[in-house]
Design a protein around this motif. Structure first.
Motif, PDB file in Angstrom:
ATOM      1  N   ALA A 178     106.196  38.379   6.348  1.00 45.58           N
ATOM      2  CA  ALA A 178     106.486  37.126   6.346  1.00 45.58           C
ATOM      3  C   ALA A 178     105.425  36.158   6.463  1.00 45.58           C
ATOM      4  O   ALA A 178     105.395  35.097   5.820  1.00 45.58           O
ATOM      5  N   GLY A 179     104.341  36.627   6.858  1.00 45.79           N
ATOM      6  CA  GLY A 179     103.100  36.018   6.929  1.00 45.79           C
ATOM      7  C   GLY A 179     102.504  36.246   5.493  1.00 45.79           C
ATOM      8  O   GLY A 179     101.918  34.941   4.827  1.00 45.79           O
ATOM      9  N   MET A 180     102.616  37.123   4.721  1.00 50.83           N
ATOM     10  CA  MET A 180     102.115  37.038   3.300  1.00 50.83           C
ATOM     11  C   MET A 180     102.980  36.106   2.420  1.00 50.83           C
ATOM     12  O   MET A 180     102.332  35.405   1.554  1.00 50.83           O
ATOM     13  N   THR A 181     104.128  36.169   2.773  1.00 45.20           N
ATOM     14  CA  THR A 181     105.150  35.254   1.932  1.00 45.20           C
ATOM     15  C   THR A 181     104.662  33.603   2.159  1.00 45.20           C
ATOM     16  O   THR A 181     104.626  32.885   1.120  1.00 45.20           O
ATOM     17  N   HIS A 182     104.580  33.599   3.514  1.00 43.75           N
ATOM     18  CA  HIS A 182     104.165  32.041   3.862  1.00 43.75           C
ATOM     19  C   HIS A 182     102.741  31.539   3.428  1.00 43.75           C
ATOM     20  O   HIS A 182     102.448  30.686   2.803  1.00 43.75           O
ATOM     21  N   ALA A 183     102.044  32.670   3.292  1.00 47.09           N
ATOM     22  CA  ALA A 183     100.466  32.190   2.652  1.00 47.09           C
ATOM     23  C   ALA A 183     100.657  32.122   1.221  1.00 47.09           C
ATOM     24  O   ALA A 183      99.962  31.303   0.625  1.00 47.09           O
ATOM     25  N   TYR A 184     101.448  32.886   0.535  1.00 54.29           N
ATOM     26  CA  TYR A 184     101.677  32.610  -0.934  1.00 54.29           C
ATOM     27  C   TYR A 184     102.289  31.275  -1.242  1.00 54.29           C
ATOM     28  O   TYR A 184     101.921  30.566  -2.015  1.00 54.29           O
ATOM     29  N   ASP A 185     103.142  30.854  -0.291  1.00 54.32           N
ATOM     30  CA  ASP A 185     103.856  29.591  -0.425  1.00 54.32           C
ATOM     31  C   ASP A 185     102.765  28.341  -0.318  1.00 54.32           C
ATOM     32  O   ASP A 185     103.165  27.301  -0.872  1.00 54.32           O
ATOM     33  N   VAL A 186     101.893  28.546   0.345  1.00 58.39           N
ATOM     34  CA  VAL A 186     101.036  27.199   0.676  1.00 58.39           C
ATOM     35  C   VAL A 186      99.781  27.674  -0.353  1.00 58.39           C
ATOM     36  O   VAL A 186      98.775  26.819  -0.209  1.00 58.39           O
ATOM     37  N   GLY A 187      99.918  28.492  -1.244  1.00 54.06           N
ATOM     38  CA  GLY A 187      99.085  28.651  -2.140  1.00 54.06           C
ATOM     39  C   GLY A 187      97.733  29.358  -2.088  1.00 54.06           C
ATOM     40  O   GLY A 187      96.670  29.162  -2.916  1.00 54.06           O
ATOM     41  N   ALA A 188      97.672  30.498  -1.498  1.00 50.96           N
ATOM     42  CA  ALA A 188      96.554  31.213  -1.196  1.00 50.96           C
ATOM     43  C   ALA A 188      96.015  31.971  -2.248  1.00 50.96           C
ATOM     44  O   ALA A 188      97.107  32.401  -2.953  1.00 50.96           O
ATOM     45  N   ASP A 189      94.873  32.027  -2.695  1.00 50.98           N
ATOM     46  CA  ASP A 189      94.330  32.734  -3.752  1.00 50.98           C
ATOM     47  C   ASP A 189      94.219  34.566  -3.179  1.00 50.98           C
ATOM     48  O   ASP A 189      94.458  35.002  -4.108  1.00 50.98           O
ATOM     49  N   ALA A 190      94.133  34.405  -2.107  1.00 48.40           N
ATOM     50  CA  ALA A 190      93.888  35.879  -1.511  1.00 48.40           C
ATOM     51  C   ALA A 190      94.192  35.852   0.055  1.00 48.40           C
ATOM     52  O   ALA A 190      94.340  34.954   0.736  1.00 48.40           O
ATOM     53  N   ILE A 191      94.837  37.025   0.219  1.00 50.24           N
ATOM     54  CA  ILE A 191      95.393  37.351   1.470  1.00 50.24           C
ATOM     55  C   ILE A 191      94.209  38.585   2.235  1.00 50.24           C
ATOM     56  O   ILE A 191      94.179  39.434   1.537  1.00 50.24           O
ATOM     57  N   VAL A 192      94.162  38.590   3.354  1.00 52.33           N
ATOM     58  CA  VAL A 192      93.610  39.694   4.164  1.00 52.33           C
ATOM     59  C   VAL A 192      94.743  40.020   5.424  1.00 52.33           C
ATOM     60  O   VAL A 192      94.823  39.037   6.091  1.00 52.33           O
TER      61      VAL A 192
END
Length: 330
Positions: free
Chosen positions: A102-116
């Motif tokens: 869920a957190g990764m999906t939301h980070a993707y939706d807000v335009g993150a270039d990378a997630i940790v």
């Protein structure tokens, strides 16, 4: 086209500092959140100051249906520093893997270039993020946080962990030994991951199967800073079963082998009994019969349990229910 020696040995151009989102799943973490939020905030601010990540990089806490003050603390952190601290609140407790997704999906939706992704207990050393960013900027799409040793674990936990990775390898599942869910993923890798729609998530098996260029960042795992572990023995066993049944059908093949073996043994015992009767020898008595019954009964029950596990997974998959429901975000 001819190239000079200097051109051939020139290092690849670094990627631009990414818009990084650190995704932290939380379940009843009110004791450790004040400490972990301060440590992670310092890490993000230092990376921004060093121009390793973009200025808008942030931390996203995911409240997985906590029953304590976890969400209240996340809200307070956001009010104190809205640029750094963000939050996602799930309507129900959906488990660590779904909260992470869920957190990764939301980070993707807000335009993150990378997630940790990392846990809130600070056992995973946040300093390894520096290495992850360096590897990402040099071309890695996935960087795994890998423990350099298991000295802090008990002998039982070390042994079961080693056995788990060996079993997964034997069953044909690609995993990274001594890696949990502490990793960096680029937007490209995250795009591929979000195409996987199964209900039964085992990210430690899915992510390596994506096939993108990857690297490893080694770190020493520490002790939990506060609160209690959310992974007691029964949850670790359940997680291991989830991983095995989500990525391999070999247990079903093993059952087939056991069934064939039992039939062969049964035929052999029948031949032995017929020969013994014709020779006038006494047939094996009650003890051998009971042993055979208990053995075969155990094999049958085990086979039914394994088959039932796969049927249960089919049952949850065919309903196509949402893997998580986001109640609110800040």
């Amino acid at each position: 086209m001819n190239t000079t020696e200097d051109e051939q040995t020139a290092p690849a151009e670094l990627k631009a500092p990414p818009f990084l989102v650190i995704v932290v799943p939380c379940y009843n973490e009110q004791e450790v959140l004040p400490q972990s939020s301060a440590v992670l905030c310092n890490k993000v601010e230092s990376l921004i100051a060093a121009h390793q990540i973009a200025d808008k990089s942030c931390i996203m806490f995911v409240d997985d249906g906590s029953k304590d003050r976890t969400w209240s603390i996340i809200t307070e952190l956001h009010h104190q520093n809205a640029a750094i601290f963000h939050g996602v609140k799930l309507a129900h407790n959906k488990g660590h893997q779904n909260a992470l997704l869920a957190g990764m999906t939301h980070a993707y939706d807000v335009g993150a270039d990378a997630i940790v992704s990392l846990d809130a207990d600070l056992q995973d050393d946040p300093n390894a993020i520096d290495t992850m960013i360096e590897d990402y900027r040099q071309g890695a799409e996935i960087v795994y946080g890998v423990r350099d040793n298991r000295d802090s674990d008990t002998a039982f936990k070390r042994g079961t962990a080693v056995m788990f990775y060996k079993v997964m390898t034997a069953l044909g599942t690609e995993t990274i030994p001594n890696h949990a869910d502490y990793r960096l993923m680029s937007r490209k890798a995250l795009t591929a991951l979000l195409q996987y729609r199964e209900e039964n998530l085992f990210l430690r098996g899915i992510v390596p199967s994506l096939g993108f260029p990857s690297d490893k960042a080694y770190y020493k795992r520490g002790v939990r800073q506060a609160g209690e572990s959310k992974y007691p023995l029964h949850k670790m066993v359940s997680f291991a079963v989830e991983g095995i049944t989500s990525f391999s059908t070999k247990p079903l093949q093993i059952i087939t082998g056991l069934g064939i073996g039992s039939i062969i043994i049964g035929i052999g015992m029948l031949i032995y009994t017929i020969i013994s009767v014709h020779q006038g020898n006494a047939v094996a008595g009650w003890g051998s019969v009971m042993c055979s019954l208990w053995f075969l009964g155990g094999v049958i029950l085990l086979a039914l349990a394994v088959i039932g596990e796969y049927i249960a997974k089919i049952y949850t998959e065919v309903k196509h229910r949402p893997r998580f429901i986001i109640e609110t975000t800040i």
